[in-house]
Enzyme design. Structure first.
Site, mmCIF file in Angstrom:
data_model
loop_
_atom_site.group_PDB
_atom_site.id
_atom_site.type_symbol
_atom_site.label_atom_id
_atom_site.label_comp_id
_atom_site.label_asym_id
_atom_site.label_seq_id
_atom_site.Cartn_x
_atom_site.Cartn_y
_atom_site.Cartn_z
ATOM 1 N N GLY A 239 0.827 -1.207 0.000
ATOM 2 C CA GLY A 239 0.000 0.000 0.000
ATOM 3 C C GLY A 239 0.855 1.248 0.000
ATOM 4 N N SER B 252 1.604 3.457 -3.427
ATOM 5 C CA SER B 252 1.165 4.454 -4.402
ATOM 6 C C SER B 252 -0.260 4.913 -4.131
ATOM 7 C CB SER B 252 1.206 3.875 -5.821
ATOM 8 O OG SER B 252 2.523 3.599 -6.201
ATOM 9 N N GLU C 233 16.531 -4.129 -2.976
ATOM 10 C CA GLU C 233 16.484 -4.832 -4.260
ATOM 11 C C GLU C 233 17.522 -4.171 -5.166
ATOM 12 O OE1 GLU C 233 15.782 -7.493 -5.665
ATOM 13 O OE2 GLU C 233 13.718 -7.437 -6.400
#
Lengths: 374, 400
Positions: B127, B129, B244
């Site tokens: 949750g 954008s 990442e």
């Protein structure tokens, strides 16, 4: 897998980078090029002194016992300096052929002289209609009473005007484009009919005519594999050299964008220009990766695998070098159009590298024919 | 400098490859190979197989099921999984909320959430954008107001991928309305069954239902569902995104797409010959492969740098991987369109494709070529658009 340099490699890197930083600034380079031969014998002696000329030779031949990585480090630094001395012609091509095709005695005779800086070499191979075909050799060699003589015309011989000896490819059998039947000969350059000239990027080259010219040594009567391997190593060299040049163009562009003011602010504050500088950086990093790949594959014994990798690198370097060079000029604006400014000189060198030993289209077709790059 | 892998690394790669090819059902891997979406059951089944072997979350701390692997091993695990067309462990669990909980949450949260996240017992969604907060994520307007032992959440999230299957959502919400925009945000864990949450599907241009809007209307969650400290959520979000660093290039996926393109192009006829032998097509393909080879080397350079970077600290070079990696994934979809040619036209829903008994119209994979081309335009938009990545590089590397 590691990308770290050994202590010896770091030493070579430091010493060649110091040489370029101290002695090869833009103005110093112009001074070196004002020598009648277009480069500096004093600089050459210094390179010999630092051990750069024999870096890849065995210690028995006055060398350092290094390999492709050591050569890559020198190439990248030379790319940053836009070095004009005949390193590529003498060490990478000339000595490369002697190392790959010459007998132990021949290597012992020539290589120490190259390492010490006494012997300049050139590779007289390209002919007027060869275009990208490395096997195109129409010049002929014939033997009589144990002496080989060569007849034919060689073109675009890098640093052929100042070489002491020339390695010549000449056909001993077969048709003009056959891979078999290409001999490699050493010819003393004294008395050769040669016409020297400058190249676009400030290097030198020559047209050389052979007319029953006697060879002083035969390196090989089946020289194509050695030619192909040497040219692959040479492409790996110019890929690393191009990375050095691209890095200079990129950092110069970024520096310029931070100082050049228009509309009341540094042009580097404009996002549209920032993103273009970022794209140059991405292209530079992708090129660096491919130059490393070419280095890793430069001595790969499987000729087909080696050629596929080297051609892939040449495509990447050709495209990225063009993009980085054109953007460097555009982002600088008018100043980069002048001979007085360094960026244009890197752009010219990139442009000549793209056409050297097969252009992008040629190498792309080779990769495609070989079944792809992966 | 030694650019080859050690014998141990090569053995590890072989072990991973064998495992992915033998342990993960072919019926699942075939779907990915042919460009179909795998189902949520496929996702769960795969992740549980990986987790049983201890390799669903190798990037987590060892105490919570991670592996003490080198960056090279992590890279090989990812690359082999992608090349074998194995569904990647659910990113929201394994790459996103898991590492944040492991780093910043309480011991109780770790015990409660981490084992279930690793095994996909809980399906998480993101949750972040909002309609008004895309690239400028910190301008988000969803609020969480403290009321006794609860937070009361109001607002709207969007692009919530696979939210229709989710058990939990991790939410960035504004908890200090007066603070500067990055400083008033908190990171909350919300049960999707909580009253007041509405999930509405968004259909994307490929016809698929992958993303959703999630509405929060007076949603009450226990105060203890706050991760870490109040108003520090932006730091945790940055950690999450910075984690990442290398997988983002998804080189293994591009490689498997290219392999498939080569297979199918060998069946297509052009004049008297095969498409794969057509010089123009072959050179276009070789161009993409050369770029991919360069990116693979760039990725290896970044992997080598990983040894010296602390966890969760972003490496700006991963922006290079994102830009080029996304462009190349998109390039493979264009090549596939070239292979399929006019047979890209017939449209079938996923349900029709999965249930069909008739032979396909046109070549294999014809039905998925165009949807994949359309759908993969998202790759250069999500996870920080390529323009945001350029902003990052301009600032962090070029010093603008």
């Amino acid at each position: 897998m590691d990308f770290d340099l050994s202590d010896d490699q770091r030493m070579i890197k430091d010493s060649v980078e110091r040489l370029i930083a101290d002695r090869y600034g833009f103005e110093s380079r112009r001074a070196l090029m004002r020598n009648p031969e277009g480069w500096s014998r004093e600089m050459w002696a210094q390179m010999a002194e630092l051990g750069l000329l024999g870096v890849a030779f065995d210690e028995a031949h006055g060398g350092f016992g290094g390999g492709p990585v050591e050569t890559m480090l020198i190439a990248e630094a030379f790319g940053r300096g836009l070095v004009v001395e005949p390193y590529f012609a003498t060490v990478v091509l000339g000595a490369g052929l002697i190392r790959r095709a010459g007998s132990a005695d021949q290597q012992a005779a020539y290589l120490p002289q190259v390492a010490s800086g006494e012997l300049l070499l050139a590779f007289a191979h390209h002919e007027r209609h060869a275009r990208n075909d490395l096997a195109h050799v129409a010049a002929t060699a014939t033997e009589q009473d144990g002496v080989w003589t060569i007849t034919g015309e060689k073109s675009l011989v890098l640093h052929g005007d100042t070489a002491d000896k020339v390695i010549v490819s000449a056909r001993v059998a077969g048709e003009t484009t056959d891979h078999n039947g290409i001999g490699l000969f050493v010819v003393d350059a004294v008395g050769l009919n040669r016409r020297g000239y400058a190249t676009q990027d400030g290097q030198r080259a020559a047209e050389i005519a052979f007319d029953a010219t006697p060879a002083e040594a035969v390196l090989s009567l089946d020289g194509f594999p050695a030619i192909a391997a040497t040219v692959d190593a040479a492409i790996a060299f110019v890929c690393a050299e191009a990375v050095g040049g691209m890095a200079e163009m990129h950092s110069s562009t970024v520096d310029y964008m931070k100082t050049r003011k228009q509309f009341g602010r540094a042009i580097g504050e404009f996002q549209v220009l920032q993103h273009r500088a970022v794209d140059m950086f991405v292209n530079l990093e992708q090129s660096r990766s491919m130059a490393l790949y070419a280095t890793m594959m430069a001595e790969e014994p499987d000729a087909a695998e080696r050629a596929r990798a080297i051609s892939s690198a040449k495509v990447a370097i050709g495209r990225n070098g063009r993009a980085v060079g054109q953007e460097a000029i555009q982002l600088h604006g008018g100043i980069a159009m002048t001979m007085e400014y360094k960026v244009g000189h890197y752009f010219k060198r990139m442009t000549m590298i793209e056409k050297l030993f097969g252009d992008t289209e040629h190498h792309l077709a080779k990769v495609a024919q070989a079944g792809g790059a992966l | 400098m030694d650019l080859s892998f050690t014998a141990e690394e090569r053995a590890f790669r072989d072990e991973m490859r064998d495992f992915f090819h033998t342990a993960i059902p072919e019926r699942i891997r075939r779907k990915l190979r042919e460009g179909l979406h795998h189902s949520n059951d496929d996702q769960i089944e795969t992740q549980r197989i990986l987790n049983a072997r201890g390799i669903a979350v190798p990037n987590w701390p060892v105490a919570w099921g991670g592996q003490d692997w080198s960056p090279v091993q992590i890279y090989m695990w990812q690359d082999e999984m992608q090349q074998a067309c194995v569904p990647f462990p659910l990113a929201f669990n394994c790459s996103m909320v898991g590492p944040v909980i492991a780093e910043f949450a309480t011991e109780e949260h770790k015990q409660r959430f981490l084992p279930r996240a690793a095994n996909l017992d809980d399906w998480w969604c993101q949750g972040f954008s909002e309609p008004g907060a895309g690239s400028d994520l910190a301008s988000l307007r969803t609020t969480a107001v403290r009321d006794g032992d609860e937070w009361v959440i109001n607002g709207q999230k969007t692009w919530t991928t696979l939210g229709q299957y989710a058990d939990w959502i991790f939410v960035l919400a504004r908890t200090d309305m007066a603070a500067k925009k990055q400083e008033g945000i908190s990171f909350l864990l919300v049960d999707m069954k909580t009253p007041g949450i509405t999930v509405r599907p968004i259909q994307t241009i490929d016809g698929g239902h992958e993303v959703n809007e999630v509405w929060f209307d007076e949603v009450r969650v226990p105060a203890g569902n706050l991760v870490g400290q109040e108003n520090k959520g932006w730091d945790y979000a940055k950690f999450l995104l910075g984690n990442e660093r290398t997988g983002i290039a998804r080189i293994g996926i591009s490689k498997s797409r290219i392999k498939r393109i080569r297979e199918l192009a060998a069946f297509e006829r052009v004049g008297e010959g095969r498409l794969i032998d057509e010089p123009k097509f072959r050179e276009k393909l070789a161009s993409v492969e050369i770029d991919l080879k360069a990116l693979e080397m760039t990725q290896m350079r970044v992997v080598a740098q990983e040894r010296t970077l602390p966890r969760g600290k972003p490496n700006p070079m991963s922006s290079v991987l994102k830009i080029k990696g996304s462009e190349l994934q998109q390039a493979t979809t264009e090549l596939m369109m070239d292979v399929i040619g006019p047979y890209v036209a017939p449209f079938f829903t996923e349900e029709e494709l999965e249930g069909r008994n008739e032979p396909p119209i046109g070549p294999d994979d014809a039905a998925t070529a165009a949807p994949m081309y359309f759908n993969w335009r998202k790759i250069s938009i999500y996870g920080g658009s390529n323009e945001i990545q350029r902003n990052i590089l301009a600032k962090a590397v070029l010093g603008f």
